[in-house]
Design an enzyme around this catalytic site. Structure first.
Site, PDB file in Angstrom:
ATOM      1  CG  ASN A  13      75.108  25.512 -33.063  1.00  0.00           C
ATOM      2  OD1 ASN A  13      75.623  26.529 -32.786  1.00  0.00           O
ATOM      3  ND2 ASN A  13      73.632  25.124 -33.055  1.00  0.00           N
ATOM      4  CE  LYS A  15      73.148  24.116 -29.379  1.00  0.00           C
ATOM      5  NZ  LYS A  15      72.307  23.593 -28.906  1.00  0.00           N
ATOM      6  CG  HIS A 100      69.600  26.149 -33.742  1.00  0.00           C
ATOM      7  ND1 HIS A 100      69.046  26.141 -32.441  1.00  0.00           N
ATOM      8  CD2 HIS A 100      70.233  25.122 -33.702  1.00  0.00           C
ATOM      9  CE1 HIS A 100      69.379  25.149 -31.799  1.00  0.00           C
ATOM     10  NE2 HIS A 100      70.478  24.355 -32.827  1.00  0.00           N
ATOM     11  CD  GLU A 102      69.646  26.126 -28.875  1.00  0.00           C
ATOM     12  OE1 GLU A 102      70.684  26.600 -29.043  1.00  0.00           O
ATOM     13  OE2 GLU A 102      69.723  24.954 -28.371  1.00  0.00           O
ATOM     14  CD  GLU A 172      70.064  20.817 -35.065  1.00  0.00           C
ATOM     15  OE1 GLU A 172      71.174  20.545 -34.965  1.00  0.00           O
ATOM     16  OE2 GLU A 172      69.826  22.035 -34.860  1.00  0.00           O
ATOM     17  N   GLY A 178      70.410  18.973 -26.995  1.00  0.00           N
ATOM     18  CA  GLY A 178      71.129  19.183 -25.990  1.00  0.00           C
ATOM     19  C   GLY A 178      70.421  18.299 -24.562  1.00  0.00           C
ATOM     20  CB  SER A 218      71.891  14.222 -28.310  1.00  0.00           C
ATOM     21  OG  SER A 218      71.224  15.036 -27.263  1.00  0.00           O
TER      22      SER A 218
HETATM   23  P1  PGA Z   1      73.198  19.162 -29.318  1.00  0.00           P
HETATM   24  O1  PGA Z   1      73.041  20.466 -30.318  1.00  0.00           O
HETATM   25  O2  PGA Z   1      74.075  18.226 -30.200  1.00  0.00           O
HETATM   26  O3  PGA Z   1      73.862  19.674 -28.132  1.00  0.00           O
HETATM   27  O4  PGA Z   1      72.229  18.447 -28.992  1.00  0.00           O
HETATM   28  C1  PGA Z   1      72.514  20.285 -31.582  1.00  0.00           C
HETATM   29  C2  PGA Z   1      72.238  21.614 -32.015  1.00  0.00           C
HETATM   30  O5  PGA Z   1      71.565  22.285 -31.490  1.00  0.00           O
HETATM   31  O6  PGA Z   1      72.564  22.105 -33.209  1.00  0.00           O
END
Ligand code: PGA
Length: 257
Positions: A13, A15, A100, A102, A172, A178, A218
């Site tokens: 992803n 982003k 997601h 976010e 998630e 993140g 992560s």
């Molecule tokens: P990350 O993001 O691996 O940077 O924690 C995962 C995601 O948001 O899909």
């Protein structure tokens, strides 16, 4: 075991990162690092809308799939700034991330919009990657399992077993995204198993065992192998570590177990 019944899917992803002009170099670096990967998993990169054509071109004939990170629940019409499922499939997009955290946190998406978008995506050949997961506050209150159960139930409401077997669910935990804080393999497995049990209740054992459940939050080149070794974790949705071809390759290779 049941693991053989479903695909392992490693999805990046990206982003709001990368430029169209950077993608060819990314694929040129990634591909030699993952020879023969199609034998053990599907790899995917989910990019910003405007970069999709460049990604589709750079990954053409490599076997790496390309996905979007969002879509509208509406088919067409007066929705300024939105992109429809038909527009995505028309250019060849194969996957779409839906709900997601976010999007839920910053753009007001709810379990209901996630459900509407999933239904709209299923009218096309795209594979929806439907995200669920708890915040730190919800985990500390001890409501993770009931919350994730509800998120899955609402997301799949009105969706048949046959349609559900085309969906990927990504667990998630919001506090792990993140932040560099990964769920322990045991904690991630526990929630992925809860999701599998919800799928069994909503549909049947056979359908539940055929659905890919990813872990995200992560996941990186250091912890992927242990997470992917869990019986109900069938892949990863990877943010930060998917931006670097060498790290993404280690994760894809870690799925070969
Ligand atoms: P990350 O993001 O691996 O940077 O924690 C995962 C995601 O948001 O899909």
């Amino acid at each position: 075991m049941n693991r053989e019944l479903r695909k392992t899917v490693i999805a990046g992803n990206w982003k709001m990162n990368k430029l169209a002009s950077e993608i060819k170099a990314f694929s040129d670096e990634l591909m030699p690092l993952i020879p023969g990967y199609k034998g053990w998993c599907d790899a995917v990169v989910c990019t910003p809308f405007v970069i999709l054509p460049a990604a589709l071109c750079a990954f053409k004939d490599t076997g790496v799939g390309v996905g979007a990170q969002n879509m509208s629940q509406h088919e067409s019409g007066a929705y300024t700034g939105e992109v429809s499922a038909a527009q995505l499939t028309d250019i060849g997009t194969q996957y779409v991330i839906i709900g997601h955290s976010e999007r839920r946190q910053y753009y007001g998406e709810t379990d209901e919009t996630v459900n509407a978008k999933t239904i709209a995506a299923l009218k096309t050949p795209m594979t929806p990657i439907v995200c669920v997961g708890e915040t730190l506050e919800q985990r500390e209150k001890g409501i993770t399992n009931s919350l994730v159960t509800m998120q899955v139930e609402v997301a799949l409401s009105g969706i048949s077993a046959e349609q559900a077997s085309k969906i990927i669910i990504a667990y998630e935990p919001v506090w792990a995204i993140g932040t560099g804080k990964t769920a322990t393999p045991e904690d991630a497995q526990e929630v992925c198993k809860v999701i599998r049990d919800v799928l069994k209740t909503l549909y049947c054992e056979k359908t539940a065992n055929a659905i890919t459940i990813q872990y995200g939050g992560s996941m990186n080149d250091k912890n992927a192998k242990e997470l992917l070794a869990q019986p109900d974790i069938d892949g990863g949705l990877i943010g930060g570590a998917s931006l670097k071809p060498d790290q993404f390759a280690v994760i894809i290779n870690a799925a070969n177990q």
